[in-house]
Scaffold this active site. Structure first.
Site, short mmCIF file in Angstrom:
data_model
loop_
_atom_site.label_atom_id
_atom_site.label_comp_id
_atom_site.label_asym_id
_atom_site.label_seq_id
_atom_site.Cartn_x
_atom_site.Cartn_y
_atom_site.Cartn_z
N GLN A 125 -4.75 12.62 14.40
CA GLN A 125 -4.80 12.88 12.97
C GLN A 125 -4.81 14.37 12.69
O GLN A 125 -4.13 14.86 11.78
CB GLN A 125 -6.05 12.21 12.39
CG GLN A 125 -6.02 12.04 10.90
CD GLN A 125 -4.76 11.35 10.45
OE1 GLN A 125 -4.28 10.41 11.07
NE2 GLN A 125 -4.17 11.84 9.38
N GLU A 185 -8.61 6.91 4.88
CA GLU A 185 -7.23 6.44 4.97
C GLU A 185 -7.08 5.54 6.21
O GLU A 185 -6.58 4.43 6.12
CB GLU A 185 -6.30 7.65 5.07
CG GLU A 185 -4.85 7.30 5.15
CD GLU A 185 -3.99 8.51 5.50
OE1 GLU A 185 -4.56 9.57 5.88
OE2 GLU A 185 -2.76 8.40 5.41
N HIS A 186 -7.50 6.06 7.36
CA HIS A 186 -7.49 5.28 8.60
C HIS A 186 -8.92 5.07 9.06
O HIS A 186 -9.69 6.03 9.11
CB HIS A 186 -6.77 6.03 9.73
CG HIS A 186 -5.38 6.46 9.41
ND1 HIS A 186 -5.10 7.70 8.87
CD2 HIS A 186 -4.19 5.84 9.56
CE1 HIS A 186 -3.79 7.81 8.70
NE2 HIS A 186 -3.20 6.70 9.11
N HIS A 227 -1.67 16.69 12.22
CA HIS A 227 -0.77 16.58 11.05
C HIS A 227 -0.79 17.83 10.18
O HIS A 227 0.25 18.29 9.73
CB HIS A 227 -1.17 15.40 10.17
CG HIS A 227 -0.53 14.11 10.57
ND1 HIS A 227 0.82 13.93 10.60
CD2 HIS A 227 -1.07 12.93 10.96
CE1 HIS A 227 1.11 12.69 10.98
NE2 HIS A 227 -0.03 12.07 11.23
N HIS A 252 0.32 -11.31 -37.80
CA HIS A 252 0.16 -12.15 -36.61
C HIS A 252 -0.25 -13.56 -37.02
O HIS A 252 0.28 -14.56 -36.52
CB HIS A 252 -0.92 -11.57 -35.68
CG HIS A 252 -0.47 -10.39 -34.87
ND1 HIS A 252 -0.11 -9.20 -35.44
CD2 HIS A 252 -0.34 -10.22 -33.53
CE1 HIS A 252 0.23 -8.34 -34.47
NE2 HIS A 252 0.10 -8.95 -33.30
N ASP A 286 1.01 3.71 12.99
CA ASP A 286 1.93 4.71 12.45
C ASP A 286 3.39 4.37 12.74
O ASP A 286 4.28 4.69 11.97
CB ASP A 286 1.64 6.09 13.06
CG ASP A 286 0.37 6.70 12.52
OD1 ASP A 286 -0.10 6.24 11.46
OD2 ASP A 286 -0.16 7.62 13.16
#
Lengths: 424, 424
Positions: free
Chosen positions: A251, A319-320, A254, A412, A353
């Site tokens: 991770q 996220e993960h 990145h 209406h 991934d």
């Protein structure tokens, strides 16, 4: 890498939009130019930003053929197998129109239909991301989207990377264009002579792409604005420190703002993971990036109980999430917020991934509290279907008009009344 | 009201954000104040904008009891029946977690969970909208959201309307606050001493509310930014002009920018509807609003064939579509874009606004191309679940690391490699 008791847990919000006023000005100018000048603006901006004077925006069939030759059979086979896995997982998500009826003849339901057209942004720059092509295009294709348009910035050789072209072709993409940045987003949102206007734009990009997507949101739909990425590992004393360290680093490589967090009941494991991270970090090609990420957003938190660990995970909404405990499945039901949950020691994040089949476009920076991984629903929409019978109208009409009058909406109420009165 | 051949069909985009720079400044200042000063800001801004000096922000149990007394049994019963219908329709939408397995021991799936907390904005002003309370709160409740927070601007009497309180209570809302405008959106997004921070804010409001929602998007999720409303009726010569006119007017009375459009194969029907609109308009209490809407955005389009009519509808992508033809159901499959589709002459739009059970929060201004009515999915999220087995890792690991290396992500590849090497 911090080593702390869990009470020190901070928030993981790393805001996309800090200090982006300058970029926003630039994005607004680019969007305006594309809206007004179409293709001409795209050629000009591609020359300015990518340093390439393009002969044509569209990728030609020959370029795709060449890409297959260039990539080689082994990688083509891997991409095909990954695509098949991704397709299998996403096919299971596909929803169908449904309805139910009532005794009085009423029919209610939802008609579920694909979007007509979507644009997939694929980042370029120094690397090629064929996996992102598969993750963006396959859910759209499974949903039944007729026109999937891929855009990606060209390299200095005027081409898109071979792996990107092969992945796009394997995912069934028929329209590919060599344009990136905010100008690509503008082209998809407004349409140009060459690039068709789409209904939704998905895919990650740099800050200019993210800001441009935000600007055109409303005119078209967008997927999430992706922030920096993160991984959290929840582990007990049975976990393998070497595996965890490798996953944290995957991770961290990145982005310098990536976060890599271990939450564990075992102080020994925490220490071992820190040692492993240090030793594995050293030989990484993207060592500088990973080191900065680990220094800024790497952390080991020690918890007294697994319950406390789970509470920490739910606060982070990572996220993960990897769960590496004696019995990971038993904890699944307690996880309220996470983009993707990897269970057990062989479920390393890169499995998701690239290959297992689940999507790698995931909610970042705590947005898993309210967002989902990219999925087939993102490329479909629902229409309510209402068939009210005469009997239902006669039985319920007076209640409906009373409700409308309670809200002061007389027209209406009268739309109901004319039906109760019968035909003239 | 225009009367034209369909070739003149314009676009229905009436942009929310034309000339809103002034309001945006004001919204930013309000949000900042709420973030910094919490409840104190809410009391002050409520005094400024609503002209009310509140004793307490929270609605007390006694106020809800009083509301039941004030509203009366007949309307309570109508609200209860509407709530039951809405609950029935939304219960059918609820999704479940699912998974599948592969021979090699892999398990993949989605864990579907409710959001923890949502805020429902209910507009105030001159009218009460209990139907909006039901439409916002019931899908959230069905989804399983634990904390549903309602906010709505108080009247001069320091209260919320009785019908709003009854509807909220019937929909299971436990937290109700007397605050509106951008300040209410700020309170829900940031939290104050009294009002809890939520994960998502839904519900329509004026331009200040819409702009505030857009500003806090990202920190929290929001539903769509609602634009002006519209109805399109697709009809043949068998349709009832009086019904159609009444339905067009029910939309027109909402807002001077509401659009009311008839697309028909019958010139005679077109003429009859225009006559009916003129005659019915005259006695409406909200005549001024409806007249302005009809003058600006009212239109009858004549088409040569029903196919052409359907194509026009798909171009408009109307919020509400009524199909009044000899066999409406046979056309349903051709409708690609519409928020809600009403089939047949008894399926008048107000049936869906109040009572049938479908949601009346619908995509406006052509956004039905890519958006859906408010639904249970809006209050749930998915987490990918990945359990990769040792066998799957051994069989596929080398392909996964090859894919990672193709993208230049060596640490990803090594996270796989350490598992292939086996434990140290």
């Amino acid at each position: 890498m911090k080593f702390e008791h869990i009470s020190e847990l901070g928030r993981l919000e790393r805001n996309l939009e800090e200090n982006t006023a300058f970029q926003r000005e630039s994005v607004l100018a680019i969007l305006k130019k594309v809206r007004e000048q179409g293709d001409a603006a795209l050629f000009e901006l591609t020359e300015t930003f990518d340093g390439v004077c393009l002969g044509s925006l569209e990728v030609k069939a020959q370029e795709i053929e060449d890409a297959y030759d260039e990539l080689g059979e082994e990688m083509i086979a891997v991409i095909r197998e990954a695509a098949a896995n991704i397709r299998e997982y996403h096919e299971k998500q596909k929803r169908h129109s449904w309805f139910f009826t009532r005794d009085d003849g009423t029919m209610l339901g939802q008609q579920v239909t694909p979007l007509d057209s979507v644009g997939i942004y694929v980042p370029g720059g120094t690397a090629a991301y064929p996996s992102s092509v598969l993750m963006g295009a396959i859910p759209a294709q499974v949903a039944g989207v007729e026109r999937i348009v891929l855009v990606s910035p060209p390299g200095k050789d005027e081409k898109l990377p071979a792996a990107v072209l092969v992945a796009a072709n394997e995912a069934g993409v028929k329209h590919m264009f060599k344009v990136g940045g905010a100008q690509a987003v503008g082209a998809l949102a407004y349409g140009t002579e060459t690039i068709p206007k789409v209904d939704k734009i998905t895919g990650p990009g740099n800050i200019y792409v993210a800001l441009a997507k935000r600007e055109v949101f409303g005119l078209v739909d967008i997927d999430m604005i992706a922030g920096p990425s993160e991984i959290a590992v929840l582990a007990d004393e049975t976990a393998n420190a070497r595996y965890i360290a490798a996953d944290l680093l995957s991770q961290a490589e990145h982005d310098p703002r990536s976060a890599a967090i271990l939450v564990t009941t075992s102080e020994k494991l925490g220490c071992d993971v820190i040692d492993e991270v240090k030793s594995q970090l050293d030989s990484l090609p993207r060592k500088e990036i990973a080191m900065e990420a680990i220094a800024s957003y790497g952390a080991v938190y020690i918890v007294d109980t697994m319950e406390e660990g789970i509470e920490a995970i739910n606060r982070i909404a990572p996220e993960h999430l990897e769960i590496m405990t004696e019995d990971p499945m038993s904890l699944l039901g307690k996880i309220r917020h996470a983009g993707a949950i990897f269970l057990g020691e062989y479920s390393s994040e890169p499995v998701g991934d690239y290959f297992a089949g689940s999507n790698h476009v995931l909610p970042t920076s705590g947005t898993a509290r309210f967002s989902s991984p990219l999925n087939v629903d993102d490329f479909m929409k629902k229409s309510s279907v209402i068939r009210y019978s005469k009997q239902a109208m006669l039985e319920n009409g007076r209640k409906i008009s009373a409700f409308a009058r309670l809200e002061g909406l007389e027209a209406h109420a009268r739309a109901i009344d004319v039906r109760l009165e019968g035909k003239p």
